[in-house]
Write an enzyme that holds these catalytic residues in place. Structure first.
Site, PDB file in Angstrom:
ATOM      1  N   ASP A  64       0.801  -1.223   0.000  1.00 60.59           N
ATOM      2  CA  ASP A  64       0.000   0.000   0.000  1.00 60.59           C
ATOM      3  C   ASP A  64       0.841   1.284   0.000  1.00 60.59           C
ATOM      4  O   ASP A  64       1.481   1.615   1.003  1.00 60.59           O
ATOM      5  CB  ASP A  64      -0.942   0.032   1.208  1.00 60.59           C
ATOM      6  CG  ASP A  64      -1.778  -1.238   1.349  1.00 60.59           C
ATOM      7  OD1 ASP A  64      -1.337  -2.311   0.858  1.00 60.59           O
ATOM      8  OD2 ASP A  64      -2.868  -1.166   1.949  1.00 60.59           O
TER       9      ASP A  64
ATOM     10  N   ASN B 145      -4.037   3.693  -0.896  1.00 63.58           N
ATOM     11  CA  ASN B 145      -3.872   4.851   0.004  1.00 63.58           C
ATOM     12  C   ASN B 145      -3.000   5.937  -0.613  1.00 63.58           C
ATOM     13  O   ASN B 145      -2.466   6.793   0.091  1.00 63.58           O
ATOM     14  CB  ASN B 145      -3.229   4.417   1.328  1.00 63.58           C
ATOM     15  CG  ASN B 145      -3.972   3.310   2.020  1.00 63.58           C
ATOM     16  OD1 ASN B 145      -3.497   2.175   2.055  1.00 63.58           O
ATOM     17  ND2 ASN B 145      -5.139   3.606   2.539  1.00 63.58           N
TER      18      ASN B 145
ATOM     19  N   HIS C  49     -10.342   1.174   0.458  1.00 63.64           N
ATOM     20  CA  HIS C  49     -10.363   2.626   0.208  1.00 63.64           C
ATOM     21  C   HIS C  49     -10.692   2.975  -1.245  1.00 63.64           C
ATOM     22  O   HIS C  49     -10.586   4.139  -1.638  1.00 63.64           O
ATOM     23  CB  HIS C  49      -9.038   3.262   0.616  1.00 63.64           C
ATOM     24  CG  HIS C  49      -8.872   3.388   2.101  1.00 63.64           C
ATOM     25  ND1 HIS C  49      -9.527   4.346   2.831  1.00 63.64           N
ATOM     26  CD2 HIS C  49      -8.170   2.652   2.987  1.00 63.64           C
ATOM     27  CE1 HIS C  49      -9.212   4.215   4.116  1.00 63.64           C
ATOM     28  NE2 HIS C  49      -8.389   3.179   4.236  1.00 63.64           N
TER      29      HIS C  49
ATOM     30  N   HIS D 193      -6.756  -8.425   0.149  1.00 59.18           N
ATOM     31  CA  HIS D 193      -6.750  -7.214   0.978  1.00 59.18           C
ATOM     32  C   HIS D 193      -7.669  -7.446   2.171  1.00 59.18           C
ATOM     33  O   HIS D 193      -8.889  -7.436   2.035  1.00 59.18           O
ATOM     34  CB  HIS D 193      -7.231  -6.040   0.120  1.00 59.18           C
ATOM     35  CG  HIS D 193      -6.952  -4.726   0.741  1.00 59.18           C
ATOM     36  ND1 HIS D 193      -5.752  -4.079   0.601  1.00 59.18           N
ATOM     37  CD2 HIS D 193      -7.715  -3.925   1.523  1.00 59.18           C
ATOM     38  CE1 HIS D 193      -5.789  -2.933   1.261  1.00 59.18           C
ATOM     39  NE2 HIS D 193      -6.964  -2.815   1.835  1.00 59.18           N
TER      40      HIS D 193
ATOM     41  N   HIS E 272      -3.281  -4.440   3.340  1.00 55.08           N
ATOM     42  CA  HIS E 272      -4.256  -3.725   4.179  1.00 55.08           C
ATOM     43  C   HIS E 272      -3.763  -3.413   5.590  1.00 55.08           C
ATOM     44  O   HIS E 272      -4.047  -2.337   6.097  1.00 55.08           O
ATOM     45  CB  HIS E 272      -5.605  -4.446   4.274  1.00 55.08           C
ATOM     46  CG  HIS E 272      -6.588  -3.779   5.202  1.00 55.08           C
ATOM     47  ND1 HIS E 272      -7.211  -2.599   4.876  1.00 55.08           N
ATOM     48  CD2 HIS E 272      -7.029  -4.111   6.446  1.00 55.08           C
ATOM     49  CE1 HIS E 272      -8.019  -2.238   5.879  1.00 55.08           C
ATOM     50  NE2 HIS E 272      -7.918  -3.131   6.835  1.00 55.08           N
TER      51      HIS E 272
END
Ligand SMILES: [Fe+2]
Ligand SMILES: [Fe+2]
Length: 272
Positions: free
Chosen positions: A8, A40, A68, A152, A177
């Site tokens: 991420d 992210n 997200h 994730h 994640h």
């Protein structure tokens, strides 16, 4: 062949670390294919089409996402248009975008990439990741044995269970994640590479990428606080997986962690 999977990307510090390290890591490990989790990358929440395009220009092959995915409304159109950005495949039918793709490397090898979302301790009511994954793997297997899964999810148990469930039917399952890299990388009995979480690329002097003072206050007071991306202790985290491209079986998995010095922390573009 060597497949690089990077965890991420968190905000501007994460994007700078990716840009600063990617080319060197590719050369060092003789990388054929690069998968990056971008969930992210836009200020810590989601991804924008502009940032995604920049990642492709840098040399990323496929971008994966996570819970997200819907944070930046603007990206929904792009998810429909761009072939090599995938969001969790087990969102209910009708969600924008797609959950998997197949890309051909420069040497002509087809690689399937699937993004799945866990259900344990997660905020969305998605379809069963086990059954959804099984159906997609069957479909991709008709074209290529080289299949990589970004699972994730929050719970280690759910990720490990999914790894065992699909062992021998895909080349690798890597978790994302939690933003914390786990030390359990291994080749499962039927030659699927596995790791519970590859970690994040971003500011590690933080609480999973966010300003630590704010998050501590949140726990102390039990009240919501404003989240902001931290800036210190920037590092790139990921794995390199060696796959026999004729069979799709994994031969090796190696974890990587690369600190990124603050003075190098400048993007070539001015994006936030
Ligand atoms: Fe996430
Ligand atoms: Fe994340």
């Amino acid at each position: 062949m060597n497949i690089l999977c990077i965890g991420d990307i968190v905000g501007k510090p994460g994007r700078a670390a990716l840009e600063g390290h990617l080319e060197n890591i590719k050369q060092e490990f003789d990388i054929d294919f690069t998968i990056v989790n971008a969930e992210n990358s836009a200020g810590g929440s989601g991804v924008t089409s502009r940032i995604a395009k920049h990642f492709f220009e840098m040399g990323c092959d496929v971008l994966t996402l996570g819970d997200h995915v819907w944070d930046q409304k603007e990206v929904e159109t792009y998810l429909n248009e761009e072939e090599f950005i995938v969001r969790p495949a087990n969102f209910p039918n009708g969600a924008p975008g797609k959950g998997w793709c197949i890309k051909t490397t420069s040497s002509g090898v087809k690689i399937g990439v699937i993004n799945m979302l866990g259900r344990v301790f997660m905020r969305y009511y998605v379809d069963c990741p086990f059954r959804a994954l099984e159906a997609i793997v069957e479909e991709i297997s008709q074209q290529t044995p080289n299949i990589i899964v970004d699972m994730h999810a929050e719970a280690t148990s759910e990720k490990i269970a999914l790894g065992h469930f699909i062992d021998g039917r895909v080349s690798a399952v890597f978790g994302t994640h939690t933003h914390i890299q786990t030390a359990d990388e291994k080749i499962l009995p039927k030659q699927t590479a596995y790791i519970t979480d590859i970690g994040m690329t971003g500011p590690c002097d933080s609480v999973i990428g966010q300003n630590k003072e704010n998050i501590v206050q949140r726990f102390l007071t039990g009240r919501p606080v404003r989240f902001s991306v931290a800036q210190e202790g920037v590092s790139l985290h990921g794995v390199v997986i060696d796959v026999d491209e004729t069979t799709g079986r994994a031969r090796n998995i190696v974890r990587i962690q690369r600190p990124f010095a603050a003075q190098e922390n400048a993007l070539s573009s001015e994006e936030k």
